[in-house]
Design a protein around this motif. Sequence first.
Motif, PDB file in Angstrom:
ATOM      1  N   THR A 199       0.708  -1.291   0.048  1.00  0.00           N
ATOM      2  CA  THR A 199       0.022   0.108   0.071  1.00  0.00           C
ATOM      3  C   THR A 199       0.798   1.248   0.006  1.00  0.00           C
ATOM      4  O   THR A 199       0.651   2.157  -0.721  1.00  0.00           O
ATOM      5  N   ILE A 200       2.002   1.287   0.683  1.00  0.00           N
ATOM      6  CA  ILE A 200       2.753   2.400   1.000  1.00  0.00           C
ATOM      7  C   ILE A 200       3.591   2.564  -0.467  1.00  0.00           C
ATOM      8  O   ILE A 200       3.682   3.750  -0.904  1.00  0.00           O
ATOM      9  N   GLU A 201       3.896   1.534  -1.021  1.00  0.00           N
ATOM     10  CA  GLU A 201       4.505   1.418  -2.541  1.00  0.00           C
ATOM     11  C   GLU A 201       3.719   2.191  -3.348  1.00  0.00           C
ATOM     12  O   GLU A 201       3.993   2.969  -4.228  1.00  0.00           O
ATOM     13  N   HIS A 202       2.519   1.721  -3.363  1.00  0.00           N
ATOM     14  CA  HIS A 202       1.474   2.282  -4.454  1.00  0.00           C
ATOM     15  C   HIS A 202       1.145   3.688  -4.171  1.00  0.00           C
ATOM     16  O   HIS A 202       0.803   4.655  -5.021  1.00  0.00           O
ATOM     17  N   ALA A 203       0.921   4.036  -2.851  1.00  0.00           N
ATOM     18  CA  ALA A 203       0.801   5.492  -2.599  1.00  0.00           C
ATOM     19  C   ALA A 203       1.901   6.396  -3.008  1.00  0.00           C
ATOM     20  O   ALA A 203       1.661   7.508  -3.581  1.00  0.00           O
ATOM     21  N   PHE A 204       3.174   5.819  -3.130  1.00  0.00           N
ATOM     22  CA  PHE A 204       4.222   6.729  -3.452  1.00  0.00           C
ATOM     23  C   PHE A 204       4.338   6.850  -5.172  1.00  0.00           C
ATOM     24  O   PHE A 204       4.651   7.755  -5.578  1.00  0.00           O
ATOM     25  N   ILE A 205       3.774   5.764  -5.738  1.00  0.00           N
ATOM     26  CA  ILE A 205       3.699   5.821  -7.265  1.00  0.00           C
ATOM     27  C   ILE A 205       2.612   6.861  -7.566  1.00  0.00           C
ATOM     28  O   ILE A 205       2.887   7.448  -8.437  1.00  0.00           O
ATOM     29  N   ALA A 206       1.495   6.824  -6.826  1.00  0.00           N
ATOM     30  CA  ALA A 206       0.456   7.794  -7.225  1.00  0.00           C
ATOM     31  C   ALA A 206       1.067   9.320  -6.761  1.00  0.00           C
ATOM     32  O   ALA A 206       0.907   9.916  -7.826  1.00  0.00           O
ATOM     33  N   MET A 207       1.885   9.556  -6.039  1.00  0.00           N
ATOM     34  CA  MET A 207       2.335  10.786  -5.649  1.00  0.00           C
ATOM     35  C   MET A 207       3.489  11.311  -6.771  1.00  0.00           C
ATOM     36  O   MET A 207       3.471  12.449  -7.012  1.00  0.00           O
TER      37      MET A 207
END
Length: 325
Positions: free
Chosen positions: A32-40
């Motif tokens: 989830t954290i990795e996906h959040a950084f991908i989005a940002m």
Amino acid sequence: MPPETRIFDQPQPLVERMIMNVEKVIVGKRETIEHAFIAMLSGGHLLLEDVPGVGKTMLVRALARTIGCEFKRIQCTPDLLPSDVTGVSVFNTKTGDFEFRPGPLMTPIVLADECNRTSPKTQSAFLEAMEEKRVTVDGVGYELPKPFVLLATQNPVDYEGTYALPEAQMDRFMMRLSLGYPSPEQEILMLDRLQDRQPLEHLKPVIVQDEFVQLQKEAALVHVDNTLKEFIVRLAVATRDHSDLYLGASPRASYALMRAAQTSAYMKGRSFVVPDDIKNLVLPLWTHRLILTSEARMTGKSAELILTALIASLQAPVLRYVSAN
């Protein structure tokens, strides 16, 4: 500095430090954290949807502290007005002119907490900012800072006092993520960390604002082969023609998937996108954009199942030059 210039020749160690920094606060949710950084890093906005109490707000605050940007929180309530979000023009009796007093939306990192508890009129105030990175107050446009990332949380719409977000706003969120409940072991570790202190209070930035903007620029330079662009479009068209879908993926969804795939490849140290970068991101990027027909919902189908079947049915292109490297 030319846009082609790269400062971070090896971004993986820096990205790993950013992820590990957030993991000091959020236990057991690395994907989830990795996906959040991908989005940002893709310049997109993030929607966290889950039941109360699983750490949505804490995750957003940890992300903001990690990238060292100014951060403001908007607590969405039924009586929140659009001017409370965007700002307001106030008459100055000394100068005889109107002065603009910016709202919390004029901040690099904005948390819209429980965004589906505010009225649809106020929800619409976010639309221009999310898409055009600007707000208009009394006919005057104001550019938002760089970066500008809206991180919103919401509880499921069947909870009392919530309003469903409009389709236009849902489509502007690059990803919708869910934390879910931790495992018993993870929950015990969380209790140990919270026993005598709050880890969020001791979290330090890993990068500063200008460095984060540079990371965004470099991620956008990752090469996307034309065959991969065609694969994204074929997948989008398949959702639009699907008999179980009332609304398929928009062109904005196709662009979001390409940008996220570029960022995913960049975070892994590659200068090109491969098919797995795309296939691994379809679900978090597209499930919240699709609307099922009433017949499909009655038969127990879901956007996740439909997208999974479409990915399996469409043959991904083979990039010859990848194996050559």
